[in-house]
Write an enzyme that holds these catalytic residues in place. Structure first.
Site, mmCIF file in Angstrom:
data_model
loop_
_atom_site.group_PDB
_atom_site.id
_atom_site.type_symbol
_atom_site.label_atom_id
_atom_site.label_comp_id
_atom_site.label_asym_id
_atom_site.label_seq_id
_atom_site.Cartn_x
_atom_site.Cartn_y
_atom_site.Cartn_z
ATOM 1 N N ASN A 11 0.917 -1.289 -0.080
ATOM 2 C CA ASN A 11 0.072 -0.176 0.093
ATOM 3 C C ASN A 11 0.803 1.097 0.015
ATOM 4 O O ASN A 11 1.490 1.462 1.102
ATOM 5 C CB ASN A 11 -1.046 0.041 1.300
ATOM 6 C CG ASN A 11 -1.742 1.428 1.438
ATOM 7 O OD1 ASN A 11 -1.956 2.033 0.701
ATOM 8 N ND2 ASN A 11 -2.320 1.445 2.704
ATOM 9 N N TRP A 12 0.840 1.833 -1.194
ATOM 10 C CA TRP A 12 1.827 2.913 -1.298
ATOM 11 C C TRP A 12 1.354 4.350 -0.654
ATOM 12 O O TRP A 12 2.091 5.246 -0.608
ATOM 13 C CB TRP A 12 2.246 3.146 -2.850
ATOM 14 C CG TRP A 12 3.094 2.065 -3.501
ATOM 15 C CD1 TRP A 12 3.444 1.137 -2.821
ATOM 16 C CD2 TRP A 12 3.251 2.221 -4.957
ATOM 17 N NE1 TRP A 12 3.924 0.220 -4.002
ATOM 18 C CE2 TRP A 12 3.803 0.831 -5.191
ATOM 19 C CE3 TRP A 12 3.396 3.123 -5.836
ATOM 20 C CZ2 TRP A 12 4.510 0.727 -6.485
ATOM 21 C CZ3 TRP A 12 4.078 3.015 -6.974
ATOM 22 C CH2 TRP A 12 4.528 1.656 -7.273
ATOM 23 N N LYS A 13 0.149 4.338 -0.410
ATOM 24 C CA LYS A 13 -0.445 5.480 0.103
ATOM 25 C C LYS A 13 -0.385 6.871 -0.439
ATOM 26 O O LYS A 13 -0.434 6.455 -1.692
ATOM 27 C CB LYS A 13 0.107 5.764 1.668
ATOM 28 C CG LYS A 13 -0.038 4.347 2.686
ATOM 29 C CD LYS A 13 0.161 4.743 3.854
ATOM 30 C CE LYS A 13 -0.137 3.268 4.786
ATOM 31 N NZ LYS A 13 -0.100 3.397 6.274
ATOM 32 N N HIS A 99 -9.540 1.521 4.507
ATOM 33 C CA HIS A 99 -8.358 1.488 5.353
ATOM 34 C C HIS A 99 -8.542 2.454 6.227
ATOM 35 O O HIS A 99 -9.407 3.438 6.279
ATOM 36 C CB HIS A 99 -7.029 1.963 4.464
ATOM 37 C CG HIS A 99 -5.986 1.963 5.046
ATOM 38 N ND1 HIS A 99 -5.351 3.016 6.027
ATOM 39 C CD2 HIS A 99 -4.630 1.226 4.752
ATOM 40 C CE1 HIS A 99 -4.288 2.713 6.437
ATOM 41 N NE2 HIS A 99 -3.754 1.601 5.917
ATOM 42 N N GLU A 101 -6.820 5.114 7.666
ATOM 43 C CA GLU A 101 -6.630 6.387 7.262
ATOM 44 C C GLU A 101 -7.930 6.741 6.561
ATOM 45 O O GLU A 101 -8.206 7.938 6.584
ATOM 46 C CB GLU A 101 -5.420 6.410 6.658
ATOM 47 C CG GLU A 101 -4.127 6.146 7.435
ATOM 48 C CD GLU A 101 -2.781 5.603 6.710
ATOM 49 O OE1 GLU A 101 -2.917 5.556 5.583
ATOM 50 O OE2 GLU A 101 -2.099 5.061 7.508
ATOM 51 N N GLU A 169 -5.406 -4.938 10.500
ATOM 52 C CA GLU A 169 -4.443 -3.973 10.670
ATOM 53 C C GLU A 169 -4.761 -3.050 11.991
ATOM 54 O O GLU A 169 -5.534 -2.093 11.927
ATOM 55 C CB GLU A 169 -4.603 -2.908 9.467
ATOM 56 C CG GLU A 169 -4.201 -3.526 8.299
ATOM 57 C CD GLU A 169 -3.743 -2.635 7.225
ATOM 58 O OE1 GLU A 169 -2.328 -2.810 6.842
ATOM 59 O OE2 GLU A 169 -4.212 -1.571 7.091
ATOM 60 N N GLY A 175 2.516 2.311 10.810
ATOM 61 C CA GLY A 175 3.362 3.350 10.514
ATOM 62 C C GLY A 175 4.088 3.505 12.093
ATOM 63 O O GLY A 175 4.724 4.655 12.097
ATOM 64 N N SER A 215 3.157 -2.168 10.463
ATOM 65 C CA SER A 215 4.687 -1.995 10.570
ATOM 66 C C SER A 215 5.242 -3.459 10.311
ATOM 67 O O SER A 215 6.455 -3.857 11.094
ATOM 68 C CB SER A 215 4.970 -1.731 11.975
ATOM 69 O OG SER A 215 4.674 -0.515 12.268
ATOM 70 N N GLY A 236 2.835 -1.082 4.451
ATOM 71 C CA GLY A 236 2.976 0.223 4.117
ATOM 72 C C GLY A 236 4.243 0.598 3.791
ATOM 73 O O GLY A 236 4.595 0.447 2.836
ATOM 74 N N GLY A 237 4.678 1.371 4.661
ATOM 75 C CA GLY A 237 5.957 1.961 4.551
ATOM 76 C C GLY A 237 7.135 0.914 3.892
ATOM 77 O O GLY A 237 7.867 1.567 3.158
#
Ligand code: PGA
Length: 256
Positions: A11-13, A99, A101, A169, A175, A215, A236-237
């Site tokens: 997930n590049w966000k 998600h 966010e 999640e 993150g 994470s 993610g990251g």
């Protein structure tokens, strides 16, 4: 031995910031994916505007493309949204839905369920995110997850349940570098399966793939995958660092 094909989804966000950088990231990941694609489903979810950029050169059977969200309607007065049809035309075969966010911007459980149903109708595989904000000592987070699941699976037609992918999640792990333990993850997976069985029956429930996200990195992927017994990861990251993301994929390959 896993009974489902695992998924590793990136997930590049809201990253990277230019189309050129998005293309480079896509190509760098692709270069590192050397194994056959039937063992692990590899998915990349760029920002929608870069989805079209990446899709132009996306010929690979080794990886699939995902949108980061879709709206439930096909067309009309819905400023700022994209439909499942639109992202499908750009080459996406998956979409992330709900998600945390996005939920934090006011998207309700009902809206997440509606988007999931709309995605399924277009043949997209939805990766639906669920997860609690905090873990309290009384275990109230279990009822929070249960409520998210009940709204979702009451809306999904019986014949489509097995196509839904869930990503557990916990928000506190996203993150932050603060991963849930493999034991926590396994316990939650069993709980999710119990609720799914009570809502949709054992046969359908057993087909739903359950991922973990929060994470995830190369260093913790092995323990989370083998002891957490999940069907893969939403990353993610670490999905923005090709080497790291490929190491996560390789770890999953080693255990299928
Ligand atoms: P993270 O994000 O891996 O950076 O924690 C996961 C996610 O938000 O899907």
């Amino acid at each position: 031995m896993k009974t489902h094909t695992p998924i590793v989804a990136g997930n590049w966000k809201l990253n990277p910031v230019t189309p050129t950088a998005a293309l480079k990231l896509y190509k760098d990941v692709l270069k590192g994916v050397t194994k056959p694609s039937d063992k692990v489903d590899i998915v990349m979810a760029p920002p929608t505007v870069f989805l079209s950029t990446v899709a132009r050169i996306h010929r690979s059977k080794k990886v699939a493309l995902a949108a980061q969200t879709v709206f439930s309607e096909v067309s009309g007065a819905h400023t700022g949204t994209v439909s499942p049809q639109m992202v499908k035309q750009l080459g996406a075969t998956y979409t992330i839905v709900g998600h945390s966010e996005e939920r934090a911007r006011g998207v309700s459980d009902e809206a997440v369920a509606a988007s999931t149903v709309a995605a399924l109708k277009q043949g997209l595989t939805p990766i639906v995110c669920i997860g609690e904000r905090v873990r309290d000592e009384n275990g109230d987070y279990y009822s929070f997850i249960e409520a998210q699941l009940r709204v979702l699976f009451t809306a999904v037609p019986a014949g489509k349940i097995k196509q839904v992918v869930l990503a557990y999640e916990p928000i506190w792990a996203i993150g932050t570098g603060d991963t849930a333990t493999a034991e926590d993850v396994h316990e939650m997976k069993l709980f999710i399966q119990k609720i799914l069985t009570s809502v949709c029956g054992r046969a359908a429930a057993s087909k739903v793939r359950i991922l973990y996200g929060g994470s995830v990195k190369a260093a913790n992927a092995e323990e989370l995958f083998t002891q957490g017994e999940v069907d893969g990861f939403l990353v993610g990251g670490a999905s923005l660092k090709p080497k790291e993301f490929i190491n996560i994929i390789t770890t999953v390959y080693r255990h299928v």
